[in-house]
Motif scaffolding. Structure first.
Motif, PDB file in Angstrom:
ATOM      1  N   SER A 224       1.051  -1.044  -0.142  1.00  0.00           N
ATOM      2  CA  SER A 224       0.096   0.001   0.000  1.00  0.00           C
ATOM      3  C   SER A 224       0.942   1.027  -0.123  1.00  0.00           C
ATOM      4  CB  SER A 224      -0.868  -0.068   1.288  1.00  0.00           C
ATOM      5  OG  SER A 224      -1.576   1.227   1.363  1.00  0.00           O
ATOM      6  N   GLN A 225       0.628   2.064  -0.932  1.00  0.00           N
ATOM      7  CA  GLN A 225       1.594   3.332  -1.005  1.00  0.00           C
ATOM      8  C   GLN A 225       1.306   4.282   0.196  1.00  0.00           C
ATOM      9  OE1 GLN A 225       1.156   5.232  -4.836  1.00  0.00           O
ATOM     10  NE2 GLN A 225       1.974   7.490  -4.051  1.00  0.00           N
ATOM     11  N   ASP A 226      -0.054   3.968   0.680  1.00  0.00           N
ATOM     12  CA  ASP A 226      -0.319   4.771   1.902  1.00  0.00           C
ATOM     13  C   ASP A 226       0.335   4.371   3.163  1.00  0.00           C
ATOM     14  OD1 ASP A 226      -2.055   6.469   0.433  1.00  0.00           O
ATOM     15  OD2 ASP A 226      -3.982   5.015   0.793  1.00  0.00           O
ATOM     16  N   ASP A 227       0.681   3.225   3.322  1.00  0.00           N
ATOM     17  CA  ASP A 227       1.238   2.659   4.510  1.00  0.00           C
ATOM     18  C   ASP A 227       2.221   1.868   3.998  1.00  0.00           C
ATOM     19  OD1 ASP A 227       2.136   1.720   6.900  1.00  0.00           O
ATOM     20  OD2 ASP A 227       0.145   1.263   7.799  1.00  0.00           O
ATOM     21  N   MET A 228       3.403   1.904   3.818  1.00  0.00           N
ATOM     22  CA  MET A 228       4.429   0.718   3.724  1.00  0.00           C
ATOM     23  C   MET A 228       5.165   0.224   4.788  1.00  0.00           C
ATOM     24  SD  MET A 228       5.986   2.345  -0.228  1.00  0.00           S
ATOM     25  CE  MET A 228       6.888   3.534   0.638  1.00  0.00           C
ATOM     26  N   SER A 229       4.760   0.461   5.898  1.00  0.00           N
ATOM     27  CA  SER A 229       5.289  -0.033   7.070  1.00  0.00           C
ATOM     28  C   SER A 229       5.267  -1.476   7.226  1.00  0.00           C
ATOM     29  CB  SER A 229       4.522   0.369   8.396  1.00  0.00           C
ATOM     30  OG  SER A 229       3.374   0.038   8.412  1.00  0.00           O
ATOM     31  N   THR A 230       4.469  -2.275   6.706  1.00  0.00           N
ATOM     32  CA  THR A 230       4.250  -3.776   6.454  1.00  0.00           C
ATOM     33  C   THR A 230       3.573  -3.688   5.074  1.00  0.00           C
ATOM     34  OG1 THR A 230       2.029  -3.696   7.493  1.00  0.00           O
ATOM     35  CG2 THR A 230       4.002  -4.201   8.968  1.00  0.00           C
ATOM     36  N   PHE A 231       3.987  -4.933   4.262  1.00  0.00           N
ATOM     37  CA  PHE A 231       3.388  -5.421   3.141  1.00  0.00           C
ATOM     38  C   PHE A 231       3.611  -6.882   2.969  1.00  0.00           C
ATOM     39  CE2 PHE A 231       7.952  -4.583   2.759  1.00  0.00           C
ATOM     40  CZ  PHE A 231       8.468  -5.541   1.860  1.00  0.00           C
ATOM     41  N   TYR A 232       2.792  -7.384   1.952  1.00  0.00           N
ATOM     42  CA  TYR A 232       2.671  -8.752   1.820  1.00  0.00           C
ATOM     43  C   TYR A 232       3.223  -9.360   0.592  1.00  0.00           C
ATOM     44  CZ  TYR A 232      -1.070  -7.307   5.191  1.00  0.00           C
ATOM     45  OH  TYR A 232      -1.831  -6.866   6.252  1.00  0.00           O
ATOM     46  N   ALA A 233       3.825 -10.681   1.035  1.00  0.00           N
ATOM     47  CA  ALA A 233       4.544 -11.403  -0.158  1.00  0.00           C
ATOM     48  C   ALA A 233       3.593 -12.620  -0.453  1.00  0.00           C
ATOM     49  CB  ALA A 233       5.873 -11.720   0.115  1.00  0.00           C
ATOM     50  N   TYR A 234       3.034 -13.025  -1.672  1.00  0.00           N
ATOM     51  CA  TYR A 234       2.427 -14.179  -1.682  1.00  0.00           C
ATOM     52  C   TYR A 234       3.293 -15.400  -1.889  1.00  0.00           C
ATOM     53  CZ  TYR A 234      -1.398 -11.039  -2.625  1.00  0.00           C
ATOM     54  OH  TYR A 234      -2.732 -10.067  -2.501  1.00  0.00           O
ATOM     55  N   LEU A 235       3.020 -16.394  -1.176  1.00  0.00           N
ATOM     56  CA  LEU A 235       3.768 -17.559  -0.943  1.00  0.00           C
ATOM     57  C   LEU A 235       3.794 -18.509  -2.298  1.00  0.00           C
ATOM     58  CD1 LEU A 235       3.728 -18.118   2.746  1.00  0.00           C
ATOM     59  CD2 LEU A 235       5.524 -16.890   1.448  1.00  0.00           C
ATOM     60  N   PRO A 236       4.548 -19.541  -2.500  1.00  0.00           N
ATOM     61  CA  PRO A 236       4.435 -20.344  -3.705  1.00  0.00           C
ATOM     62  C   PRO A 236       3.139 -21.311  -3.720  1.00  0.00           C
ATOM     63  CG  PRO A 236       6.843 -20.295  -2.663  1.00  0.00           C
ATOM     64  CD  PRO A 236       5.700 -19.652  -1.649  1.00  0.00           C
ATOM     65  N   ASN A 237       2.335 -21.355  -2.499  1.00  0.00           N
ATOM     66  CA  ASN A 237       1.237 -22.132  -2.574  1.00  0.00           C
ATOM     67  C   ASN A 237       0.180 -21.313  -3.035  1.00  0.00           C
ATOM     68  OD1 ASN A 237       0.730 -20.665  -0.511  1.00  0.00           O
ATOM     69  ND2 ASN A 237       1.106 -22.265   1.190  1.00  0.00           N
TER      70      ASN A 237
END
Length: 352
Positions: A224-237
């Motif tokens: 999220s451009q509004d809050d980059m304090s955390t973000f998500y990575a999609y896993l291989p599954n």
């Protein structure tokens, strides 16, 4: 059985987790069922295949005879049914990416039209299953092998018709398994397997045009451009991430390591730990140029190789491709050229 369900509906309101996990768009509307009810919904599968028993996350479902009226729920499950030449009598509205007036993705609507259905029955189920509308479609089977049902939702839907939910884990069914499981449920497993073989051959043919992708690592992210304090990575599954492997790209070791500590389809990464992603050549992210500029201006995220090099594929949330990157048997041939072209552009930005 349906009367029993309708009485349950009157007494309880149950909401589903029907989103794929990447956002949503405008609320859909339920179409008039008359057109779907009169369309050619015949399943031409092998009668001798029945009864069929399919084991899944909630136990097993037995389909006693060839279903004539098929309902599909959740993300893209209708695509396999349509690809097999069968018109579902009810489907879930699309909830992300570019949609038609019928609240469907472009490839889905085209498939309906090619089979003679211009006014499909689309359920308004973005915030919860419309059990009454589903029951009114009078399905012989409800198919949702890529979904996120709760057991309570599964039990309620099973009061309407036999239900085929996800086989093992919510939101982790890849496009191959989705196609074959959904085909199996209507007695067309062999035809489903053939569709998968043909699509694999198409992917291989297309990849021959993009040798620059070979050996590159890629990850799919939500930032999220509004809050980059955390973000998500999609896993291989997750189907989005596994599709990158289909397209000749490798999963970075950093993401493989994160997958070892999570049973979910994505993992949360703190901005302070951006350096974990020092082996990511290409990033695929929902967003626009503003997001990339913000990441490149950030002291920590700018150190991720893909960000530093501008090797980032940006997916407009209102585009067809944003939806097609969570692939189905119909979306792959529809959008693979556009996706490979963007991945190629990103690969060409990598500084070896």
């Amino acid at each position: 059985m349906r009367k029993k369900l309708l009485s349950l509906i009157a007494a309880v309101s149950v909401f589903s987790t029907a989103l794929v996990g990447c956002g949503s768009t405008d609320t859909a509307t339920t179409s008039d069922t008359s057109s779907a009810n009169s369309a050619n919904t015949e399943v031409t599968g092998d009668d001798s295949a029945f009864p069929i028993t399919i084991e899944h996350a909630f136990g097993e479902t037995t389909i006693e005879s060839k279903p004539e009226r098929v309902v599909t729920l959740s993300w893209a499950n209708q695509d396999a049914i349509l690809a097999l030449g069968v018109v579902p009598v009810g489907v879930s509205a699309a909830n992300y990416g570019l949609m038609t007036d019928n609240k469907l993705h472009l490839w889905t609507d085209e498939a309906f039209s090619e089979l003679g259905e211009t006014n499909p029955n689309v359920f308004d189920d973005e915030t919860g299953w419309d059990y009454e509308a589903i029951a009114a479609a009078e399905p012989d089977v409800i198919i949702a092998s890529y979904s996120g049902f709760t057991e309570e939702e599964y039990n309620l839907l099973s009061e309407i018709a036999p239900v085929v939910p996800y086989i093992e884990t919510a939101w982790k069914t890849n496009w191959r398994d989705q196609t074959i499981v959904n085909a199996t449920a209507i007695g067309m497993k062999a035809e489903g397997e053939k569709l998968v073989e043909e699509t694999d051959a198409l992917i291989s043919e297309k990849l021959e045009q993009y040798p620059e992708l070979e050996g590159k690592t890629a990850g799919f992210f939500w930032i999220s451009q509004d809050d980059m304090s955390t973000f998500y990575a999609y896993l291989p599954n997750d189907p989005r991430a596994s599709y990158l492997n289909d397209l000749g790209l490798e999963t970075p070791e950093s993401i493989l390591s994160l997958a070892e500590t999570s049973e979910d389809f994505s993992v949360t990464i703190s901005r302070e730990n951006s350096d974990l992603l020092n082996d990511v050549d290409i990033m695929i992210v929902y967003g626009d140029e503003g997001l990339l500029e913000a990441m490149q201006a950030d002291a920590l995220m700018s150190q991720i190789p893909a960000v530093k090099n501008g090797a980032v594929v940006l997916l407009d949330s209102n585009s067809a491709l944003a939806a097609a990157t969570t692939p189905s048997i119909l979306s792959i041939p529809y959008a693979i050229d556009d996706y490979l072209s963007l991945l190629s552009e990103a690969a060409n930005n990598i500084n070896e």
